[in-house]
Scaffold this motif. Structure first.
Motif, PDB file in Angstrom:
ATOM      1  N   LYS A  12       0.836  -1.190   0.000  1.00 20.94           N
ATOM      2  CA  LYS A  12       0.000   0.000   0.000  1.00 20.94           C
ATOM      3  C   LYS A  12       0.875   1.246   0.000  1.00 20.94           C
ATOM      4  O   LYS A  12       1.881   1.311   0.720  1.00 20.94           O
ATOM      5  CB  LYS A  12      -0.913   0.006   1.224  1.00 20.94           C
ATOM      6  CG  LYS A  12      -2.003  -1.065   1.199  1.00 20.94           C
ATOM      7  CD  LYS A  12      -2.912  -0.932   2.407  1.00 20.94           C
ATOM      8  CE  LYS A  12      -4.039  -1.967   2.343  1.00 20.94           C
ATOM      9  NZ  LYS A  12      -4.945  -1.860   3.507  1.00 20.94           N
ATOM     10  N   SER A  55      -1.403  -5.970  -6.032  1.00 21.56           N
ATOM     11  CA  SER A  55      -1.477  -5.192  -4.801  1.00 21.56           C
ATOM     12  C   SER A  55      -2.890  -5.284  -4.236  1.00 21.56           C
ATOM     13  O   SER A  55      -3.845  -5.595  -4.952  1.00 21.56           O
ATOM     14  CB  SER A  55      -1.123  -3.724  -5.081  1.00 21.56           C
ATOM     15  OG  SER A  55      -1.202  -2.935  -3.905  1.00 21.56           O
ATOM     16  N   ASN A  56      -3.014  -4.981  -2.939  1.00 17.87           N
ATOM     17  CA  ASN A  56      -4.353  -4.878  -2.348  1.00 17.87           C
ATOM     18  C   ASN A  56      -4.752  -3.422  -2.142  1.00 17.87           C
ATOM     19  O   ASN A  56      -5.714  -3.129  -1.433  1.00 17.87           O
ATOM     20  CB  ASN A  56      -4.440  -5.659  -1.032  1.00 17.87           C
ATOM     21  CG  ASN A  56      -3.430  -5.172  -0.007  1.00 17.87           C
ATOM     22  OD1 ASN A  56      -2.788  -4.142  -0.179  1.00 17.87           O
ATOM     23  ND2 ASN A  56      -3.280  -5.913   1.077  1.00 17.87           N
ATOM     24  N   ASP A  57      -3.985  -2.510  -2.760  1.00 17.31           N
ATOM     25  CA  ASP A  57      -4.234  -1.074  -2.648  1.00 17.31           C
ATOM     26  C   ASP A  57      -4.819  -0.558  -3.965  1.00 17.31           C
ATOM     27  O   ASP A  57      -4.165  -0.642  -5.011  1.00 17.31           O
ATOM     28  CB  ASP A  57      -2.916  -0.367  -2.335  1.00 17.31           C
ATOM     29  CG  ASP A  57      -3.078   1.130  -2.101  1.00 17.31           C
ATOM     30  OD1 ASP A  57      -4.184   1.658  -2.320  1.00 17.31           O
ATOM     31  OD2 ASP A  57      -2.085   1.769  -1.705  1.00 17.31           O
ATOM     32  N   GLU A  58      -6.024  -0.027  -3.915  1.00 21.82           N
ATOM     33  CA  GLU A  58      -6.670   0.479  -5.127  1.00 21.82           C
ATOM     34  C   GLU A  58      -5.858   1.601  -5.766  1.00 21.82           C
ATOM     35  O   GLU A  58      -5.814   1.721  -6.998  1.00 21.82           O
ATOM     36  CB  GLU A  58      -8.085   0.980  -4.808  1.00 21.82           C
ATOM     37  CG  GLU A  58      -9.076  -0.127  -4.476  1.00 21.82           C
ATOM     38  CD  GLU A  58      -9.369  -1.037  -5.671  1.00 21.82           C
ATOM     39  OE1 GLU A  58      -9.074  -0.633  -6.812  1.00 21.82           O
ATOM     40  OE2 GLU A  58      -9.883  -2.145  -5.450  1.00 21.82           O
ATOM     41  N   ASP A  59      -5.225   2.445  -4.955  1.00 22.55           N
ATOM     42  CA  ASP A  59      -4.406   3.526  -5.503  1.00 22.55           C
ATOM     43  C   ASP A  59      -3.221   2.976  -6.294  1.00 22.55           C
ATOM     44  O   ASP A  59      -2.841   3.529  -7.336  1.00 22.55           O
ATOM     45  CB  ASP A  59      -3.901   4.438  -4.384  1.00 22.55           C
ATOM     46  CG  ASP A  59      -5.017   5.267  -3.749  1.00 22.55           C
ATOM     47  OD1 ASP A  59      -6.032   5.493  -4.435  1.00 22.55           O
ATOM     48  OD2 ASP A  59      -4.868   5.666  -2.584  1.00 22.55           O
ATOM     49  N   LEU A  61      -3.201   0.083  -7.862  1.00 21.46           N
ATOM     50  CA  LEU A  61      -3.739  -0.524  -9.081  1.00 21.46           C
ATOM     51  C   LEU A  61      -4.107   0.540 -10.109  1.00 21.46           C
ATOM     52  O   LEU A  61      -3.912   0.336 -11.321  1.00 21.46           O
ATOM     53  CB  LEU A  61      -4.959  -1.378  -8.736  1.00 21.46           C
ATOM     54  CG  LEU A  61      -4.688  -2.538  -7.753  1.00 21.46           C
ATOM     55  CD1 LEU A  61      -5.981  -3.261  -7.426  1.00 21.46           C
ATOM     56  CD2 LEU A  61      -3.661  -3.507  -8.326  1.00 21.46           C
ATOM     57  N   ILE A  62      -4.582   1.675  -9.660  1.00 16.84           N
ATOM     58  CA  ILE A  62      -4.863   2.789 -10.570  1.00 16.84           C
ATOM     59  C   ILE A  62      -3.556   3.301 -11.176  1.00 16.84           C
ATOM     60  O   ILE A  62      -3.464   3.569 -12.381  1.00 16.84           O
ATOM     61  CB  ILE A  62      -5.600   3.918  -9.823  1.00 16.84           C
ATOM     62  CG1 ILE A  62      -7.017   3.471  -9.458  1.00 16.84           C
ATOM     63  CG2 ILE A  62      -5.657   5.194 -10.676  1.00 16.84           C
ATOM     64  CD1 ILE A  62      -7.737   4.426  -8.520  1.00 16.84           C
ATOM     65  N   LYS A  65      -2.180   1.096 -13.959  1.00 18.82           N
ATOM     66  CA  LYS A  65      -2.784   1.361 -15.271  1.00 18.82           C
ATOM     67  C   LYS A  65      -2.126   2.569 -15.932  1.00 18.82           C
ATOM     68  O   LYS A  65      -1.871   2.570 -17.135  1.00 18.82           O
ATOM     69  CB  LYS A  65      -4.285   1.593 -15.124  1.00 18.82           C
ATOM     70  CG  LYS A  65      -5.080   0.356 -14.750  1.00 18.82           C
ATOM     71  CD  LYS A  65      -6.573   0.689 -14.674  1.00 18.82           C
ATOM     72  CE  LYS A  65      -7.397  -0.528 -14.286  1.00 18.82           C
ATOM     73  NZ  LYS A  65      -8.851  -0.180 -14.188  1.00 18.82           N
ATOM     74  N   PRO A  71      -3.081  -4.420 -13.810  1.00 22.22           N
ATOM     75  CA  PRO A  71      -3.292  -4.477 -12.365  1.00 22.22           C
ATOM     76  C   PRO A  71      -4.006  -5.764 -11.952  1.00 22.22           C
ATOM     77  O   PRO A  71      -4.891  -6.246 -12.660  1.00 22.22           O
ATOM     78  CB  PRO A  71      -4.180  -3.259 -12.093  1.00 22.22           C
ATOM     79  CG  PRO A  71      -4.960  -3.082 -13.362  1.00 22.22           C
ATOM     80  CD  PRO A  71      -4.085  -3.570 -14.488  1.00 22.22           C
ATOM     81  N   LYS A  73      -5.797  -7.286  -8.413  1.00 25.23           N
ATOM     82  CA  LYS A  73      -6.179  -7.074  -7.028  1.00 25.23           C
ATOM     83  C   LYS A  73      -5.909  -8.329  -6.209  1.00 25.23           C
ATOM     84  O   LYS A  73      -6.381  -9.425  -6.548  1.00 25.23           O
ATOM     85  CB  LYS A  73      -7.673  -6.721  -6.959  1.00 25.23           C
ATOM     86  CG  LYS A  73      -8.239  -6.603  -5.552  1.00 25.23           C
ATOM     87  CD  LYS A  73      -7.846  -5.323  -4.884  1.00 25.23           C
ATOM     88  CE  LYS A  73      -8.620  -5.130  -3.580  1.00 25.23           C
ATOM     89  NZ  LYS A  73      -8.262  -3.880  -2.878  1.00 25.23           N
ATOM     90  N   GLU A  76      -8.482 -11.049  -0.452  1.00 28.96           N
ATOM     91  CA  GLU A  76      -8.577 -10.580   0.930  1.00 28.96           C
ATOM     92  C   GLU A  76      -7.678 -11.424   1.832  1.00 28.96           C
ATOM     93  O   GLU A  76      -7.479 -12.618   1.609  1.00 28.96           O
ATOM     94  CB  GLU A  76     -10.026 -10.668   1.420  1.00 28.96           C
ATOM     95  CG  GLU A  76     -10.981  -9.702   0.716  1.00 28.96           C
ATOM     96  CD  GLU A  76     -10.653  -8.247   1.007  1.00 28.96           C
ATOM     97  OE1 GLU A  76     -10.196  -7.960   2.132  1.00 28.96           O
ATOM     98  OE2 GLU A  76     -10.848  -7.401   0.103  1.00 28.96           O
TER      99      GLU A  76
END
Length: 222
Positions: A12, A55-59, A61-62, A65, A71, A73, A76
């Motif tokens: 993250k 990664s488990n961080d959306e930021d 993964l964005i 791109k 990306p 995800k 859990e």
């Protein structure tokens, strides 16, 4: 089926490089990780089109791109090794081999990547150590061995390769071995990383380095 895919696991952004927290703010550490990841992906893109960032961080993964990477995800309650296993399962029918590279080795060079890729054409297991006994690059067939990234993972991965008759090849390089974790590591980037996004970012923070003769080899200050 592609010959080779790259997997880059990324933590993250908000948790980036906590060991540097006495020297860099959280926002500075996040931007440092972004700069390093941009350097790593940029070098790799010259040789390999297919790059997966897990990664488990959306930021993250964005940002993946934005860098032109694929990306993925993390599941859990995952961790680094489970995330790598998930990545290789995802790639099983897409490539013959994977190159696992960390996000924090901005000194990786074109020659490092070319040499590793060239060796992968005739070898199924190529591993590079970090300075602390970790693993800073690994080429394997997906799921050929269990991933054990963490303390002294180089020796564990190498031992597992021998145990499974994979004939491991060691590719050792100073620039590839430097993963950024300490303040002194930042000094190495300033000395050896000319032209990299990471070096430019550190300079934008007015961070400087001097060579000294004492317990530490470099003095890094701002």
């Amino acid at each position: 089926m592609e010959e080779l895919y790259v997997i880059i696991p990324v933590s993250k952004f908000k948790d980036a490089k906590t060991r540097l927290s006495p020297f860099l703010s959280q926002n500075e550490r996040e931007n440092l990780l972004k700069s390093m990841l941009k350097d790593v992906v940029g070098y790799l893109k010259n040789f390999i089109e297919n790059i997966l960032i897990v990664s488990n961080d959306e930021d993250v993964l964005i940002y993946a791109k934005e860098l032109g990477a694929v990306p993925l995800k993390e599941n859990e309650n995952s961790d680094l090794n489970l995330g790598l296993k998930q990545s290789m399962e995802f790639l099983m029918d897409k490539c013959k081999k994977v190159l696992i590279i960390p996000s924090d080795i901005p000194l990786i060079s074109h020659s490092n990547i070319k040499n590793i890729i060239d060796s992968s054409k005739s070898h199924d297991f190529i591993i590079s150590p970090s300075r602390g006994g970790g693993t800073n690059s690994l080429i394997i067939k997906p799921l050929a061995i269990e991933m054990v990234f963490g303390d002294y993972s180089f020796f564990k991965h190498y031992k597992n390769a021998v145990k499974n008759d994979l004939n491991p090849i060691i590719y050792d390089s100073f620039f590839l071995s430097l993963d950024v974790n300490t303040i002194e590591d930042l000094g190495e980037i300033l000395l050896h990383g000319k032209g990299t996004n990471t070096e430019k970012y550190l300079k934008s923070l007015d961070i400087k380095v001097d060579s000294i003769h004492g317990a530490e080899r470099l003095k890094v200050f701002r």
